[in-house]
Design a protein around this motif. Sequence first.
Motif, PDB file in Angstrom:
ATOM      1  N   CYS A 181     -17.135   4.877  -6.056  1.00 38.60           N
ATOM      2  CA  CYS A 181     -16.850   3.649  -5.165  1.00 38.60           C
ATOM      3  C   CYS A 181     -15.136   3.891  -4.686  1.00 38.60           C
ATOM      4  O   CYS A 181     -14.368   4.398  -5.343  1.00 38.60           O
ATOM      5  CB  CYS A 181     -16.846   2.417  -6.101  1.00 38.60           C
ATOM      6  N   SER A 182     -14.920   3.264  -3.601  1.00 41.87           N
ATOM      7  CA  SER A 182     -13.589   3.024  -3.139  1.00 41.87           C
ATOM      8  C   SER A 182     -13.307   1.722  -2.602  1.00 41.87           C
ATOM      9  O   SER A 182     -14.484   1.304  -1.906  1.00 41.87           O
ATOM     10  CB  SER A 182     -13.172   4.296  -2.076  1.00 41.87           C
ATOM     11  N   VAL A 183     -12.239   1.174  -2.783  1.00 41.09           N
ATOM     12  CA  VAL A 183     -12.213  -0.251  -2.292  1.00 41.09           C
ATOM     13  C   VAL A 183     -10.323  -0.245  -1.541  1.00 41.09           C
ATOM     14  O   VAL A 183      -9.627   0.499  -2.215  1.00 41.09           O
ATOM     15  CB  VAL A 183     -11.844  -1.364  -3.415  1.00 41.09           C
ATOM     16  N   GLN A 184     -10.480  -0.683  -0.371  1.00 41.24           N
ATOM     17  CA  GLN A 184      -9.161  -0.836   0.489  1.00 41.24           C
ATOM     18  C   GLN A 184      -9.143  -2.037   0.725  1.00 41.24           C
ATOM     19  O   GLN A 184      -9.943  -2.627   1.484  1.00 41.24           O
ATOM     20  CB  GLN A 184      -9.277   0.159   1.583  1.00 41.24           C
ATOM     21  N   ALA A 185      -7.890  -2.532   0.301  1.00 47.12           N
ATOM     22  CA  ALA A 185      -7.569  -4.147   0.824  1.00 47.12           C
ATOM     23  C   ALA A 185      -6.287  -3.936   1.754  1.00 47.12           C
ATOM     24  O   ALA A 185      -5.292  -3.317   1.773  1.00 47.12           O
ATOM     25  CB  ALA A 185      -7.218  -4.807  -0.357  1.00 47.12           C
ATOM     26  N   ASP A 186      -6.554  -4.609   2.738  1.00 47.10           N
ATOM     27  CA  ASP A 186      -5.398  -4.529   3.916  1.00 47.10           C
ATOM     28  C   ASP A 186      -5.187  -5.951   4.352  1.00 47.10           C
ATOM     29  O   ASP A 186      -5.829  -6.866   4.455  1.00 47.10           O
ATOM     30  CB  ASP A 186      -5.876  -3.744   5.173  1.00 47.10           C
ATOM     31  N   VAL A 187      -3.868  -6.363   4.472  1.00 48.32           N
ATOM     32  CA  VAL A 187      -3.523  -7.380   5.007  1.00 48.32           C
ATOM     33  C   VAL A 187      -3.318  -7.587   6.492  1.00 48.32           C
ATOM     34  O   VAL A 187      -2.869  -6.892   7.156  1.00 48.32           O
ATOM     35  CB  VAL A 187      -1.893  -7.891   4.428  1.00 48.32           C
ATOM     36  N   ILE A 188      -4.339  -8.585   6.859  1.00 44.83           N
ATOM     37  CA  ILE A 188      -4.614  -8.793   8.330  1.00 44.83           C
ATOM     38  C   ILE A 188      -3.576  -9.654   8.962  1.00 44.83           C
ATOM     39  O   ILE A 188      -3.145  -9.380  10.317  1.00 44.83           O
ATOM     40  CB  ILE A 188      -5.978  -9.391   8.550  1.00 44.83           C
TER      41      ILE A 188
ATOM     42  N   VAL B  81       2.277  -6.698   1.909  1.00 46.44           N
ATOM     43  CA  VAL B  81       1.534  -5.470   1.866  1.00 46.44           C
ATOM     44  C   VAL B  81       1.177  -5.398   0.506  1.00 46.44           C
ATOM     45  O   VAL B  81       1.581  -5.841  -0.483  1.00 46.44           O
ATOM     46  CB  VAL B  81       2.627  -4.131   2.017  1.00 46.44           C
ATOM     47  N   VAL B  82      -0.161  -4.747   0.501  1.00 46.45           N
ATOM     48  CA  VAL B  82      -0.851  -4.645  -0.861  1.00 46.45           C
ATOM     49  C   VAL B  82      -0.274  -3.528  -1.567  1.00 46.45           C
ATOM     50  O   VAL B  82      -0.114  -2.381  -1.261  1.00 46.45           O
ATOM     51  CB  VAL B  82      -2.396  -4.276  -0.524  1.00 46.45           C
TER      52      VAL B  82
ATOM     53  N   VAL C 172      -0.236  -8.484  -3.752  1.00 44.67           N
ATOM     54  CA  VAL C 172       0.520  -8.430  -2.715  1.00 44.67           C
ATOM     55  C   VAL C 172       1.898  -8.620  -2.654  1.00 44.67           C
ATOM     56  O   VAL C 172       2.332  -9.606  -3.471  1.00 44.67           O
ATOM     57  CB  VAL C 172      -0.400  -9.379  -1.544  1.00 44.67           C
ATOM     58  N   CYS C 173       2.660  -7.835  -2.028  1.00 45.90           N
ATOM     59  CA  CYS C 173       4.242  -7.950  -1.949  1.00 45.90           C
ATOM     60  C   CYS C 173       4.590  -8.812  -0.821  1.00 45.90           C
ATOM     61  O   CYS C 173       4.288  -8.394   0.360  1.00 45.90           O
ATOM     62  CB  CYS C 173       4.939  -6.814  -2.491  1.00 45.90           C
TER      63      CYS C 173
ATOM     64  N   PRO D  44       4.383   1.306   4.285  1.00 39.85           N
ATOM     65  CA  PRO D  44       5.694   1.160   3.756  1.00 39.85           C
ATOM     66  C   PRO D  44       5.875   0.400   2.587  1.00 39.85           C
ATOM     67  O   PRO D  44       5.375  -1.004   2.725  1.00 39.85           O
ATOM     68  CB  PRO D  44       6.705   0.642   4.813  1.00 39.85           C
ATOM     69  N   VAL D  45       5.973   0.745   1.063  1.00 36.75           N
ATOM     70  CA  VAL D  45       5.998  -0.021   0.149  1.00 36.75           C
ATOM     71  C   VAL D  45       7.553  -0.611  -0.433  1.00 36.75           C
ATOM     72  O   VAL D  45       7.707  -1.469  -1.258  1.00 36.75           O
ATOM     73  CB  VAL D  45       5.272   0.360  -1.327  1.00 36.75           C
TER      74      VAL D  45
END
Length: 516
Positions: A255-262, A196-197, A215-216, A416-417
């Motif tokens: 600006c907005s930046v979203q990073a998702d783990v695929i 998860v980022v 990323v964790c 969930p972090v």
Amino acid sequence: MDFKVNREEIASAEVIFDDTQEQSVELDYVLPDYYPEIFRILKCVTTPGIVSYSVNGDKLTYEMYVCVRVLYCSENSNAVQSVTQKLTYTKSIDLGRTCSDPRVCNIPKTDYMNCRAVNQRRLDIRGAVSIRIRVSDLDKKDIICDAFGGNIQLKKIPVTYPANKLYTTKRVTVSEEFDLGLSKPPIVNVLRSDAVVVSSDKKVIANKLIAKGEVCINMLYSCVKDDEDSVEAMQFTMPFSQIVDLEGIDERYNCSVQADVISCETEPRSDGDGNSKIAECTLSILITCSAYRTANVDLAVDEYSTAYKTDSTRSDIRIELPSQSVNSSAVIKSAIDYGDGGIDCIYDVWCSVGNVTARPDPENARIEINGNAVYTVMAKNADGIPIVLEKEEPFTANVPAENITEMSVADIKLTPVSCSYNLASDSSIEAKTEIRITGEIENSMNIKGITEISVDENEPVNRNCSYALKLYFTDDNEDLWEIAKKYGTSVAAIMEENDIEDDTVSGKGMILIPIV
């Protein structure tokens, strides 16, 4: 007569496809010879994901994967075994119209999955996953913002909207090796691996965005510890940094930046001594960048001429307003009971969220979020046998949001972090998860804007020329525009004649209406 109009092009995102696609999953799997035979299935874990997608004309084509991982134990052994298979599917969707600037949102989830052992070496897996797909495209319309000549009068409303919208996505792959350290036993099987980022940041440079973050990675693996079969949990962090091309962007843009783990794949690697003490993790990350620059414009919504007959065309137009960013958190708690005896130790507890809905609540200035948190516990019971427990916990969270309406759309992501737990009793576990809530609230307004105006100079307005002023008795909060339109004069003339500074009359009274 010289009559001219000025126009403004307004572009707003229009949802052209919003539906859920289902994909059945069927797998008949025979264990390789080097795997021990199946005696007891602990859990079947299914993880769907989108590999890639593209829009060509009026069709969306996407490729998805379904990773199936089965955890089991063999007879007379407490060692947890893991087998993994990855299935891929390609599907196409008819969007109903050609897209010029499409934006695609894919949210895959597992609907159900059944796994049974046909015999000691054969697994029969049947289930289904679904993908919520939303596609929007820019709908552009020209609206009149000013007109000159023919004694034309315009009623205009001021609008601040996001103009010059920029959008792009970039998929990157990062890989790193992690040493387990001296205190951890070597890896036998990877039982769980997800990421998860946990933090992200951005920096704007000429025509580019620098997206970076951390990323964790959570890993659960089987091992041999103190000459006994056991399970260990590990956590690593991996930084990432990418330059994303975004033509035209500069410091003036929001600006907005979203990073998702695929996807997250972790494999054991041998160290110099021949032990599997190294975990190699490969992540696929989707970086989504969007930006806009606000613009102010006055849009015409009504018209008339004090001299000639006019005609106009009006259209219902949805105007996007500047979006609001969401960055909040919530804590979800649950009690998980084991009804078949006591628990000796807990190996790991993790949480996932699903069935998330977000509803605007303008009356209380908030977004109401509902969903289900699914807790999974891997533990060892009092007899030393590995067990897997699950508990689904419904939850509600509220996020403050000012200036929203029933038309507001909340594009919310729940992550969930962190997950903590403690053994409340011999057979009960108390778990707590912190959920990060991020996303955007898209606000909009509907207006009936004027798209065409014509002035017919061959049809002058009939007016009574026997007087230059007329007495008029107003009601409270009466609109000067309606009064001026009724008597064929201008709002400016009424305001000047009566020394009025507002275009709405305050209180009942008498005013003078000049005939222009």
